[in-house]
Design a protein around this motif. Structure first.
Motif, mmCIF file in Angstrom:
data_model
loop_
_atom_site.group_PDB
_atom_site.id
_atom_site.type_symbol
_atom_site.label_atom_id
_atom_site.label_comp_id
_atom_site.label_asym_id
_atom_site.label_seq_id
_atom_site.Cartn_x
_atom_site.Cartn_y
_atom_site.Cartn_z
ATOM 1 N N TYR A 143 -15.334 -19.314 -11.758
ATOM 2 C CA TYR A 143 -16.761 -19.359 -10.856
ATOM 3 C C TYR A 143 -17.236 -17.374 -10.985
ATOM 4 O O TYR A 143 -18.022 -17.245 -10.547
ATOM 5 C CB TYR A 143 -15.580 -19.163 -9.797
ATOM 6 C CG TYR A 143 -15.021 -20.198 -8.948
ATOM 7 C CD1 TYR A 143 -16.454 -21.370 -8.777
ATOM 8 C CD2 TYR A 143 -13.934 -20.648 -9.122
ATOM 9 C CE1 TYR A 143 -15.556 -22.035 -8.621
ATOM 10 C CE2 TYR A 143 -13.082 -21.083 -8.984
ATOM 11 C CZ TYR A 143 -13.700 -22.751 -7.904
ATOM 12 O OH TYR A 143 -13.253 -23.857 -8.251
ATOM 13 N N GLY A 144 -17.149 -16.659 -12.187
ATOM 14 C CA GLY A 144 -17.688 -15.827 -12.113
ATOM 15 C C GLY A 144 -16.350 -14.381 -11.811
ATOM 16 O O GLY A 144 -17.198 -13.781 -12.022
ATOM 17 N N LYS A 145 -15.380 -14.909 -11.486
ATOM 18 C CA LYS A 145 -15.202 -13.936 -11.150
ATOM 19 C C LYS A 145 -13.693 -13.449 -11.335
ATOM 20 O O LYS A 145 -13.398 -13.676 -12.802
ATOM 21 C CB LYS A 145 -14.193 -14.396 -9.307
ATOM 22 C CG LYS A 145 -15.145 -14.896 -8.668
ATOM 23 C CD LYS A 145 -15.833 -13.786 -7.623
ATOM 24 C CE LYS A 145 -17.238 -14.757 -6.467
ATOM 25 N NZ LYS A 145 -17.571 -13.586 -5.725
ATOM 26 N N GLY A 146 -13.307 -11.754 -11.338
ATOM 27 C CA GLY A 146 -12.316 -10.853 -12.380
ATOM 28 C C GLY A 146 -11.349 -11.623 -11.988
ATOM 29 O O GLY A 146 -11.215 -12.012 -11.116
ATOM 30 N N ARG A 147 -10.392 -11.904 -13.331
ATOM 31 C CA ARG A 147 -9.016 -11.550 -12.911
ATOM 32 C C ARG A 147 -7.900 -10.741 -12.635
ATOM 33 O O ARG A 147 -8.373 -10.157 -12.685
ATOM 34 C CB ARG A 147 -8.612 -13.036 -14.326
ATOM 35 C CG ARG A 147 -8.987 -14.155 -13.952
ATOM 36 C CD ARG A 147 -8.793 -14.595 -15.860
ATOM 37 N NE ARG A 147 -9.438 -15.544 -16.529
ATOM 38 C CZ ARG A 147 -8.816 -16.798 -16.255
ATOM 39 N NH1 ARG A 147 -7.874 -17.151 -15.413
ATOM 40 N NH2 ARG A 147 -9.905 -17.747 -16.507
ATOM 41 N N SER A 148 -6.766 -10.830 -12.050
ATOM 42 C CA SER A 148 -5.788 -10.150 -11.851
ATOM 43 C C SER A 148 -4.577 -9.710 -12.499
ATOM 44 O O SER A 148 -4.875 -11.528 -14.011
ATOM 45 C CB SER A 148 -4.850 -10.555 -10.411
ATOM 46 O OG SER A 148 -4.146 -11.537 -10.522
#
Length: 381
Positions: free
Chosen positions: A273-278
């Motif tokens: 989804y184009g979000k950063g990962r933890s």
């Protein structure tokens, strides 16, 4: 919230649980049966700890803390931990580091919080660590945190010596996290082709030595054009608050081939989804990806060590390796360089032995000379 996350909170602060109020704000409360008290919104803060201790006291004694008795016993473990959390040393730590340290300190504080610091002796610390003897790494981590706490107690003039530093660390079999070897790296890439996130993740960590928490944040904002070519630059999250040394790495062609065409509006290891990962999320995915490749011993941290190993085997010095991996001390990287040097020296030594002419004859002559010299020596006596 996942069950594993809930269990983690319960271990750190038994009885504390999160919920969302009618405005959608995440809050915490202490609940034991029908007993319930609010803990606020700032999990793990001084105010949170004060409310948590007060709720525990009220639940245990049936009266509010402060109504006839102080909520915290002066110079107790509770008092020490609260004081330590106010020190510049603690406030200078990175957020992820304080989160990790709290996860170690808080269970100790919950169990021993009312005890007076001055009465904690070496034998007591040994008994506390002994409960973790089956997990020596965890015992050693607790020992380090206790060492810091009791150092602070010395600074406060509560005690004269540090009981934690009078104990010995537990021996750990092996060398910590498994270092990936070249066969394992090749096996992983056989299962995860270029263009996939699993392939990108391992390539990125293998050619930068970045820890998970740093790898998930890397993106095009970290690529800097220089006269010598593009470089990847970042400051390790672990040392950002202390203005850590800038890591500036020339980009290896194999890494450039993987990241060169990635989208420029998101981190290299972004989700679908184009979000950063933890960092934790990447660790969990790495476990899945390594299991798919049938590599049960391999992990994300092992890639950091593999990067250092490769550099050492290529002849890089400890200081050169540190400039890539961002280590602050020589102790860790020297293990890699020394191991590589030992192997190279062994090869060199064996080549010298093999190059000696008439090796068998030389050995025979040595034995004969020894026998002759021994006989002459005895006759002389």
């Amino acid at each position: 919230m996942g069950r594993s996350v809930e269990m983690k909170y319960k271990r750190q602060f038994p009885g504390a649980s999160p919920y969302k109020d009618r405005h959608g704000v995440r809050r915490w409360r202490y609940r034991k049966g029908a007993f319930s008290r609010e803990l606020g919104t700032d999990y793990g803060s001084e105010e949170f700890l004060r409310r948590y201790e007060a709720a525990q006291t009220e639940h245990r004694t049936g009266r509010k803390a402060g109504a006839g008795a102080s909520q915290t016993v002066p110079e107790s473990i509770n008092d020490l931990v609260a004081s330590y959390y106010r020190t510049p040393e603690w406030r200078g730590l990175a957020e992820l580091t304080t989160k990790t340290y709290r996860g170690i300190i808080e269970p100790f504080r919950v169990e021993h919080g009312t005890k007076l610091v001055a009465r904690i002796e070496r034998k007591h610390v040994m008994a506390i660590l002994g409960k973790k003897a089956d997990t020596p790494a965890a015992a050693n981590n607790l020992r380090k945190r206790l060492g810091q706490l009791f150092d602070h107690a010395i600074a406060l003039d509560w005690i004269k010596s540090n009981p934690a530093r009078l104990t010995k660390a537990y021996k750990i079999a092996g060398d910590g996290f498994h270092t990936w070897n070249e066969v394992e790296i090749g096996q992983y890439f056989q299962h995860h082709a270029q263009g996939t996130v699993p392939h990108t993740a391992v390539t990125l960590m293998l050619y930068t030595g970045a820890a998970r928490v740093d790898a998930v944040a890397l993106g095009w904002a970290n690529i800097k054009e220089t006269a010598e070519g593009p470089r990847l630059q970042y400051r390790r999250q672990k040392t950002q608050k202390s203005n850590g040394i800038l890591v500036s790495i020339p980009i290896h062609p194999d890494l450039w081939a993987v990241i060169g065409d990635l989208p420029k509006d998101r981190p290299f290891l972004a989700t679908a989804y184009g979000k950063g990962r933890s960092a934790a999320g990447l660790g969990n995915k790495m476990r899945e990806w390594c299991d798919i490749a049938q590599l049960p011993e391999c992990s994300a941290h092992g890639l950091r060590k593999a990067c250092a190993r490769r550099l050492a085997e290529a002849g890089a010095t400890a200081h050169e390796i540190m400039s890539i991996t961002g280590h602050k001390t020589l102790a860790e990287v020297q293990r890699y360089t020394e191991a590589a040097l030992r192997e190279g020296l062994a090869d060199s030594a064996m080549e010298k032995l093999l190059s000696r002419p008439n090796r068998e004859q030389t050995v025979v002559n040595l034995q004969a000379r020894f026998a002759t010299n021994s006989t002459n020596h005895l006759k002389g006596e």
